[in-house]
Design an enzyme around this catalytic site. Structure first.
Site, PDB file in Angstrom:
ATOM      1  N   ARG A  96      83.079  62.602  37.915  1.00 39.94           N
ATOM      2  CA  ARG A  96      84.420  63.131  37.596  1.00 39.94           C
ATOM      3  C   ARG A  96      84.402  63.564  36.134  1.00 39.94           C
ATOM      4  O   ARG A  96      84.057  62.763  35.268  1.00 39.94           O
ATOM      5  CB  ARG A  96      85.515  62.070  37.835  1.00 39.94           C
ATOM      6  N   GLN A 199      99.362  60.427  44.455  1.00 40.54           N
ATOM      7  CA  GLN A 199      99.121  59.092  43.880  1.00 40.54           C
ATOM      8  C   GLN A 199     100.426  58.318  43.698  1.00 40.54           C
ATOM      9  O   GLN A 199     100.450  57.092  43.782  1.00 40.54           O
ATOM     10  CB  GLN A 199      98.431  59.217  42.509  1.00 40.54           C
ATOM     11  N   ASP A 240      93.958  60.331  30.860  1.00 40.57           N
ATOM     12  CA  ASP A 240      92.531  60.403  31.217  1.00 40.57           C
ATOM     13  C   ASP A 240      91.665  60.665  30.001  1.00 40.57           C
ATOM     14  O   ASP A 240      90.483  60.326  29.982  1.00 40.57           O
ATOM     15  CB  ASP A 240      92.295  61.496  32.268  1.00 40.57           C
ATOM     16  N   ASN A 250      96.270  64.329  31.361  1.00 45.02           N
ATOM     17  CA  ASN A 250      96.661  63.378  32.413  1.00 45.02           C
ATOM     18  C   ASN A 250      96.950  64.166  33.683  1.00 45.02           C
ATOM     19  O   ASN A 250      96.881  65.408  33.709  1.00 45.02           O
ATOM     20  CB  ASN A 250      97.867  62.542  31.963  1.00 45.02           C
TER      21      ASN A 250
HETATM   22  O1  MRU Z   1      92.872  61.914  39.757  1.00 43.37           O
HETATM   23  P1  MRU Z   1      93.193  60.504  39.378  1.00 43.37           P
HETATM   24  O2  MRU Z   1      94.004  59.785  40.406  1.00 43.37           O
HETATM   25  O3  MRU Z   1      91.962  59.719  38.969  1.00 43.37           O
HETATM   26  O4  MRU Z   1      94.102  60.627  38.087  1.00 43.37           O
HETATM   27  C1  MRU Z   1      94.623  59.484  37.493  1.00 43.37           C
HETATM   28  C2  MRU Z   1      95.525  59.748  36.356  1.00 43.37           C
HETATM   29  O5  MRU Z   1      95.762  60.862  35.967  1.00 43.37           O
HETATM   30  C3  MRU Z   1      96.077  58.561  35.643  1.00 43.37           C
HETATM   31  O6  MRU Z   1      97.349  58.828  35.156  1.00 43.37           O
HETATM   32  C4  MRU Z   1      95.164  58.194  34.465  1.00 43.37           C
HETATM   33  O7  MRU Z   1      93.843  58.091  34.889  1.00 43.37           O
HETATM   34  C5  MRU Z   1      95.558  56.941  33.817  1.00 43.37           C
HETATM   35  S1  MRU Z   1      95.304  55.555  34.891  1.00 43.37           S
HETATM   36  C6  MRU Z   1      95.637  54.142  34.051  1.00 43.37           C
END
Ligand code: MRU
Length: 350
Positions: A96, A199, A240, A250
Protein backbone atom coordinates in the site's frame (compact mmCIF):
# COMPACT_ATOMS: atom_id res chain seq x y z
CA UNK A 1 -3.92 -9.91 24.64
CA UNK A 2 -6.68 -10.05 27.25
CA UNK A 3 -9.16 -7.23 26.91
CA UNK A 4 -11.69 -6.40 29.56
CA UNK A 5 -12.76 -2.83 28.73
CA UNK A 6 -16.37 -2.86 27.52
CA UNK A 7 -15.62 0.29 25.47
CA UNK A 8 -12.48 -1.17 23.79
CA UNK A 9 -12.93 -4.87 23.08
CA UNK A 10 -11.55 -5.48 19.55
CA UNK A 11 -8.08 -6.49 18.34
CA UNK A 12 -7.54 -6.76 14.57
CA UNK A 13 -3.90 -7.97 14.49
CA UNK A 14 -2.52 -10.67 16.80
CA UNK A 15 0.66 -12.77 16.80
CA UNK A 16 -0.15 -16.33 17.84
CA UNK A 17 2.29 -19.29 17.81
CA UNK A 18 4.51 -17.94 15.01
CA UNK A 19 1.50 -17.03 12.86
CA UNK A 20 -0.35 -13.78 12.32
CA UNK A 21 -4.09 -13.66 12.89
CA UNK A 22 -5.99 -10.86 11.13
CA UNK A 23 -9.65 -9.99 11.54
CA UNK A 24 -10.85 -9.93 7.92
CA UNK A 25 -12.18 -6.38 7.45
CA UNK A 26 -13.53 -7.15 3.98
CA UNK A 27 -16.22 -9.29 5.60
CA UNK A 28 -17.41 -6.98 8.38
CA UNK A 29 -19.98 -6.13 9.67
CA UNK A 30 -21.91 -9.28 8.95
CA UNK A 31 -19.17 -11.91 9.23
CA UNK A 32 -16.44 -11.94 11.88
CA UNK A 33 -13.74 -14.09 10.29
CA UNK A 34 -10.16 -14.39 11.56
CA UNK A 35 -7.57 -15.38 8.92
CA UNK A 36 -4.36 -17.10 10.00
CA UNK A 37 -1.14 -16.40 8.03
CA UNK A 38 2.18 -18.20 8.23
CA UNK A 39 3.96 -16.76 5.17
CA UNK A 40 5.30 -13.22 4.75
CA UNK A 41 4.20 -13.02 1.10
CA UNK A 42 0.64 -13.97 2.07
CA UNK A 43 0.65 -11.16 4.65
CA UNK A 44 1.83 -8.66 1.98
CA UNK A 45 -1.07 -9.79 -0.18
CA UNK A 46 -3.48 -9.44 2.78
CA UNK A 47 -2.38 -5.81 3.23
CA UNK A 48 -2.89 -5.16 -0.49
CA UNK A 49 -6.33 -6.82 -0.45
CA UNK A 50 -7.35 -4.85 2.67
CA UNK A 51 -7.91 -7.81 4.97
CA UNK A 52 -6.19 -5.38 7.34
CA UNK A 53 -6.19 -1.60 6.78
CA UNK A 54 -5.69 1.68 8.61
CA UNK A 55 -2.18 3.19 8.70
CA UNK A 56 -1.03 2.06 12.19
CA UNK A 57 -2.49 -1.46 11.77
CA UNK A 58 -0.75 -1.71 8.39
CA UNK A 59 2.54 -0.72 10.11
CA UNK A 60 2.11 -3.35 12.86
CA UNK A 61 1.15 -6.03 10.32
CA UNK A 62 4.17 -5.12 8.19
CA UNK A 63 6.41 -5.50 11.25
CA UNK A 64 5.14 -9.05 11.77
CA UNK A 65 5.48 -9.79 8.03
CA UNK A 66 9.12 -8.69 8.36
CA UNK A 67 9.55 -11.14 11.26
CA UNK A 68 8.08 -13.94 9.12
CA UNK A 69 10.36 -13.09 6.19
CA UNK A 70 13.44 -13.18 8.45
CA UNK A 71 12.33 -16.52 9.95
CA UNK A 72 11.72 -17.98 6.47
CA UNK A 73 15.11 -16.93 5.15
CA UNK A 74 17.01 -17.92 8.30
CA UNK A 75 15.50 -21.41 8.23
CA UNK A 76 16.63 -21.89 4.61
CA UNK A 77 20.18 -20.62 5.13
CA UNK A 78 21.33 -19.41 8.55
CA UNK A 79 24.55 -17.89 7.09
CA UNK A 80 23.18 -16.03 4.09
CA UNK A 81 19.65 -15.23 5.30
CA UNK A 82 19.87 -11.52 4.31
CA UNK A 83 20.42 -12.27 0.58
CA UNK A 84 16.84 -13.04 -0.47
CA UNK A 85 15.17 -10.97 2.22
CA UNK A 86 15.29 -7.80 0.13
CA UNK A 87 12.87 -9.04 -2.57
CA UNK A 88 10.27 -10.03 0.06
CA UNK A 89 10.62 -6.63 1.72
CA UNK A 90 10.16 -4.83 -1.63
CA UNK A 91 6.89 -6.68 -2.18
CA UNK A 92 5.82 -5.78 1.37
CA UNK A 93 6.74 -2.10 0.88
CA UNK A 94 4.73 -1.92 -2.36
CA UNK A 95 1.56 -3.42 -0.85
CA UNK A 96 0.00 0.00 0.00
CA UNK A 97 1.69 3.24 -1.05
CA UNK A 98 0.09 6.06 0.98
CA UNK A 99 0.27 4.91 4.64
CA UNK A 100 3.77 5.93 5.76
CA UNK A 101 3.60 3.67 8.84
CA UNK A 102 4.38 0.69 6.60
CA UNK A 103 7.72 2.15 5.49
CA UNK A 104 8.39 3.40 9.03
CA UNK A 105 7.93 -0.09 10.54
CA UNK A 106 10.08 -1.78 7.88
CA UNK A 107 12.87 0.78 8.39
CA UNK A 108 12.72 0.31 12.17
CA UNK A 109 13.16 -3.47 11.81
CA UNK A 110 15.83 -3.03 9.17
CA UNK A 111 17.89 -1.09 11.76
CA UNK A 112 17.61 -4.05 14.15
CA UNK A 113 18.98 -6.54 11.60
CA UNK A 114 21.69 -4.10 10.46
CA UNK A 115 23.11 -4.20 13.99
CA UNK A 116 22.97 -7.99 14.43
CA UNK A 117 25.58 -10.62 13.69
CA UNK A 118 24.02 -13.86 15.05
CA UNK A 119 20.49 -15.29 15.00
CA UNK A 120 18.14 -12.30 14.39
CA UNK A 121 14.82 -14.04 15.07
CA UNK A 122 14.18 -13.10 18.72
CA UNK A 123 15.34 -9.52 18.21
CA UNK A 124 12.98 -8.82 15.27
CA UNK A 125 10.04 -10.44 17.03
CA UNK A 126 10.66 -8.39 20.17
CA UNK A 127 10.80 -5.22 18.07
CA UNK A 128 7.51 -6.06 16.30
CA UNK A 129 5.84 -6.64 19.68
CA UNK A 130 7.28 -3.31 20.86
CA UNK A 131 5.81 -1.50 17.82
CA UNK A 132 2.41 -3.05 18.57
CA UNK A 133 2.50 -2.15 22.29
CA UNK A 134 3.81 1.37 21.69
CA UNK A 135 0.99 2.02 19.23
CA UNK A 136 -1.61 1.08 21.86
CA UNK A 137 0.05 3.32 24.50
CA UNK A 138 0.29 6.17 21.98
CA UNK A 139 -3.44 5.87 21.31
CA UNK A 140 -4.28 6.10 25.02
CA UNK A 141 -2.08 9.21 25.29
CA UNK A 142 -3.67 10.79 22.19
CA UNK A 143 -7.12 10.01 23.59
CA UNK A 144 -6.27 12.03 26.70
CA UNK A 145 -4.57 14.91 24.86
CA UNK A 146 -7.41 15.18 22.35
CA UNK A 147 -10.19 15.01 24.95
CA UNK A 148 -8.36 17.54 27.17
CA UNK A 149 -8.01 19.88 24.19
CA UNK A 150 -11.71 19.67 23.34
CA UNK A 151 -12.44 20.25 27.02
CA UNK A 152 -16.22 20.19 27.28
CA UNK A 153 -19.14 18.13 26.00
CA UNK A 154 -19.02 18.07 22.20
CA UNK A 155 -20.80 16.80 19.09
CA UNK A 156 -18.35 15.00 16.79
CA UNK A 157 -18.29 13.98 13.13
CA UNK A 158 -15.72 11.34 12.20
CA UNK A 159 -14.75 9.76 8.88
CA UNK A 160 -13.41 6.34 7.83
CA UNK A 161 -12.37 3.90 10.58
CA UNK A 162 -9.62 4.97 12.96
CA UNK A 163 -10.39 2.66 15.88
CA UNK A 164 -9.09 -0.63 17.25
CA UNK A 165 -9.62 -2.09 13.78
CA UNK A 166 -7.12 0.38 12.32
CA UNK A 167 -4.47 0.31 15.07
CA UNK A 168 -2.91 -1.79 17.83
CA UNK A 169 -6.05 -1.04 19.84
CA UNK A 170 -8.16 1.90 21.11
CA UNK A 171 -7.68 4.01 18.01
CA UNK A 172 -6.49 7.48 17.01
CA UNK A 173 -9.47 9.73 16.16
CA UNK A 174 -11.78 7.04 17.50
CA UNK A 175 -9.54 6.88 20.60
CA UNK A 176 -10.30 10.55 21.30
CA UNK A 177 -14.01 9.80 20.79
CA UNK A 178 -13.70 6.78 23.17
CA UNK A 179 -12.04 8.95 25.81
CA UNK A 180 -14.67 11.68 25.43
CA UNK A 181 -17.35 9.01 25.92
CA UNK A 182 -15.61 7.55 28.99
CA UNK A 183 -15.43 11.05 30.49
CA UNK A 184 -19.11 11.77 29.81
CA UNK A 185 -18.07 14.45 27.30
CA UNK A 186 -19.47 12.93 24.10
CA UNK A 187 -22.73 14.69 23.17
CA UNK A 188 -23.07 12.58 20.04
CA UNK A 189 -20.89 11.02 17.36
CA UNK A 190 -21.84 11.03 13.69
CA UNK A 191 -20.08 8.57 11.37
CA UNK A 192 -19.86 9.32 7.65
CA UNK A 193 -20.27 6.17 5.56
CA UNK A 194 -16.96 6.70 3.67
CA UNK A 195 -17.65 5.74 0.08
CA UNK A 196 -16.43 3.78 -1.77
CA UNK A 197 -15.11 1.09 0.61
CA UNK A 198 -17.54 2.06 3.40
CA UNK A 199 -15.10 1.99 6.31
CA UNK A 200 -17.51 4.26 8.24
CA UNK A 201 -20.75 2.35 7.77
CA UNK A 202 -19.24 -1.16 7.81
CA UNK A 203 -16.37 -0.85 10.30
CA UNK A 204 -16.80 2.17 12.58
CA UNK A 205 -20.51 1.51 13.13
CA UNK A 206 -19.69 -2.15 13.92
CA UNK A 207 -16.82 -1.23 16.25
CA UNK A 208 -18.82 1.38 18.16
CA UNK A 209 -21.81 -0.93 18.48
CA UNK A 210 -19.52 -3.70 19.81
CA UNK A 211 -18.01 -1.26 22.28
CA UNK A 212 -21.37 0.08 23.47
CA UNK A 213 -20.85 3.65 22.26
CA UNK A 214 -23.99 5.04 20.58
CA UNK A 215 -23.38 6.51 17.11
CA UNK A 216 -25.36 7.90 14.17
CA UNK A 217 -24.54 6.98 10.57
CA UNK A 218 -24.79 9.64 7.84
CA UNK A 219 -24.29 9.56 4.07
CA UNK A 220 -21.08 11.38 3.12
CA UNK A 221 -23.22 13.84 1.21
CA UNK A 222 -25.17 14.74 4.39
CA UNK A 223 -22.10 16.19 6.13
CA UNK A 224 -22.69 19.83 5.09
CA UNK A 225 -26.31 19.88 6.18
CA UNK A 226 -25.39 18.16 9.45
CA UNK A 227 -22.77 20.84 10.12
CA UNK A 228 -25.30 23.56 9.25
CA UNK A 229 -27.69 22.08 11.85
CA UNK A 230 -25.34 23.05 14.70
CA UNK A 231 -24.92 19.50 16.01
CA UNK A 232 -21.21 19.22 15.21
CA UNK A 233 -18.55 21.05 17.26
CA UNK A 234 -15.53 19.10 15.98
CA UNK A 235 -14.64 16.98 12.96
CA UNK A 236 -12.04 14.41 14.10
CA UNK A 237 -10.10 12.25 11.65
CA UNK A 238 -6.93 10.13 11.52
CA UNK A 239 -4.08 10.31 9.00
CA UNK A 240 -2.13 8.08 6.65
CA UNK A 241 0.74 10.51 6.24
CA UNK A 242 1.45 14.01 7.54
CA UNK A 243 3.89 16.17 5.60
CA UNK A 244 6.32 18.35 7.53
CA UNK A 245 4.29 21.47 6.61
CA UNK A 246 1.21 19.95 8.33
CA UNK A 247 -0.69 18.84 5.19
CA UNK A 248 -2.57 15.62 5.93
CA UNK A 249 -3.24 12.64 3.65
CA UNK A 250 -6.27 10.69 4.81
CA UNK A 251 -9.23 8.76 3.45
CA UNK A 252 -10.98 10.30 0.46
CA UNK A 253 -13.67 12.66 1.71
CA UNK A 254 -11.55 14.10 4.55
CA UNK A 255 -10.81 17.21 2.48
CA UNK A 256 -14.54 17.69 1.74
CA UNK A 257 -15.23 17.53 5.48
CA UNK A 258 -12.49 20.13 6.08
CA UNK A 259 -13.95 22.48 3.45
CA UNK A 260 -17.41 22.13 4.99
CA UNK A 261 -16.07 22.51 8.53
CA UNK A 262 -14.13 25.67 7.64
CA UNK A 263 -17.21 27.16 5.96
CA UNK A 264 -19.36 26.46 9.04
CA UNK A 265 -16.70 27.58 11.59
CA UNK A 266 -16.36 24.09 12.99
CA UNK A 267 -13.03 22.93 14.43
CA UNK A 268 -11.06 20.25 12.59
CA UNK A 269 -8.77 17.83 14.49
CA UNK A 270 -6.30 15.28 13.10
CA UNK A 271 -5.16 12.54 15.49
CA UNK A 272 -2.08 10.50 14.56
CA UNK A 273 1.06 9.06 16.15
CA UNK A 274 4.46 10.67 15.49
CA UNK A 275 5.23 7.66 13.22
CA UNK A 276 2.69 9.10 10.74
CA UNK A 277 4.65 12.35 10.38
CA UNK A 278 6.95 12.00 7.38
CA UNK A 279 9.78 14.49 7.82
CA UNK A 280 11.05 13.63 4.32
CA UNK A 281 7.81 14.85 2.70
CA UNK A 282 7.73 18.63 2.45
CA UNK A 283 4.07 19.06 1.49
CA UNK A 284 0.95 17.13 0.58
CA UNK A 285 1.73 17.51 -3.12
CA UNK A 286 4.59 15.00 -2.72
CA UNK A 287 2.38 12.25 -1.26
CA UNK A 288 1.54 9.34 -3.54
CA UNK A 289 -2.22 8.82 -3.60
CA UNK A 290 -3.38 5.26 -4.10
CA UNK A 291 -5.89 4.62 -6.91
CA UNK A 292 -7.72 1.35 -6.35
CA UNK A 293 -9.36 1.09 -9.75
CA UNK A 294 -12.98 1.11 -10.82
CA UNK A 295 -14.54 -1.95 -9.15
CA UNK A 296 -14.82 -0.26 -5.74
CA UNK A 297 -16.97 2.45 -7.33
CA UNK A 298 -19.01 0.43 -9.79
CA UNK A 299 -19.78 -2.42 -7.37
CA UNK A 300 -20.82 -2.81 -3.77
CA UNK A 301 -19.26 -6.10 -2.77
CA UNK A 302 -19.92 -8.11 -5.95
CA UNK A 303 -23.17 -6.29 -6.73
CA UNK A 304 -22.98 -3.87 -9.72
CA UNK A 305 -24.34 -0.37 -9.02
CA UNK A 306 -23.27 1.44 -12.20
CA UNK A 307 -23.15 0.78 -15.91
CA UNK A 308 -20.78 -1.91 -17.19
CA UNK A 309 -18.73 0.65 -19.17
CA UNK A 310 -18.59 3.43 -16.54
CA UNK A 311 -15.30 5.30 -16.61
CA UNK A 312 -14.18 6.15 -13.07
CA UNK A 313 -11.89 8.34 -10.96
CA UNK A 314 -11.15 6.63 -7.66
CA UNK A 315 -8.34 8.16 -5.61
CA UNK A 316 -8.75 6.58 -2.16
CA UNK A 317 -7.01 9.34 -0.21
CA UNK A 318 -6.97 13.13 -0.40
CA UNK A 319 -4.90 15.94 1.08
CA UNK A 320 -6.28 18.37 3.64
CA UNK A 321 -4.12 21.51 3.59
CA UNK A 322 -2.56 22.46 6.94
CA UNK A 323 -4.33 25.84 6.91
CA UNK A 324 -7.69 24.07 7.33
CA UNK A 325 -6.60 22.12 10.42
CA UNK A 326 -7.24 23.46 13.94
CA UNK A 327 -5.02 20.92 15.73
CA UNK A 328 -2.88 17.84 15.16
CA UNK A 329 -2.91 15.59 18.22
CA UNK A 330 0.02 13.20 18.76
CA UNK A 331 1.08 11.00 21.68
CA UNK A 332 3.50 13.74 22.75
CA UNK A 333 1.10 16.67 22.66
CA UNK A 334 -0.90 18.98 20.41
CA UNK A 335 0.28 21.12 17.50
CA UNK A 336 -2.19 23.99 17.10
CA UNK A 337 -2.86 25.48 13.63
CA UNK A 338 0.09 23.54 12.17
CA UNK A 339 2.65 24.90 9.73
CA UNK A 340 6.21 23.88 8.94
CA UNK A 341 7.80 26.01 11.69
CA UNK A 342 5.46 24.69 14.40
CA UNK A 343 5.81 21.10 13.19
CA UNK A 344 9.61 21.23 13.20
CA UNK A 345 9.90 22.94 16.59
CA UNK A 346 7.36 20.48 18.09
CA UNK A 347 9.42 17.53 16.84
CA UNK A 348 12.65 19.08 18.16
CA UNK A 349 11.14 19.76 21.60
CA UNK A 350 9.43 16.35 21.98
O1 MRU B 1 -7.84 2.64 3.02
P1 MRU B 1 -7.76 2.54 4.51
O2 MRU B 1 -8.99 1.95 5.12
O3 MRU B 1 -6.50 1.84 4.97
O4 MRU B 1 -7.67 4.03 5.02
C1 MRU B 1 -7.63 4.30 6.38
C2 MRU B 1 -7.63 5.74 6.72
O5 MRU B 1 -7.64 6.60 5.88
C3 MRU B 1 -7.54 6.09 8.16
O6 MRU B 1 -8.24 7.26 8.43
C4 MRU B 1 -6.07 6.29 8.55
O7 MRU B 1 -5.30 5.21 8.14
C5 MRU B 1 -5.89 6.49 9.99
S1 MRU B 1 -6.28 5.01 10.89
C6 MRU B 1 -5.92 5.24 12.51
Amino acid sequence: MKISDEHDSIRAVEWQDNSLVLLDQRELPHKEIYQKYSSSLDVSQAIKDMVVRGAPAIGITAAYAFVMAVNEEFEVNSDRWQVNLRSKLSILLASRPTAVNLKWAVERLQKIIDDISGDPRDAVLNEAHAINKEDYSANIAMGNYGADYIGSKAGILTHCNTGSLATGGYGTALGVIRTLYNRGNLKSVFVSETRPWLQGSRLTMWELERDNIPATLIADSAAAVLMQSGNVDWVIIGADRIAINGDVANKIGSYSHAVNANFHDIKFMVVAPISTIDTMTLSGEEIEIEDRGSKELTNISSYPISTDQASTFNPVFDITPAKMISAIVTERGVIETPDEGKMRSFLERN
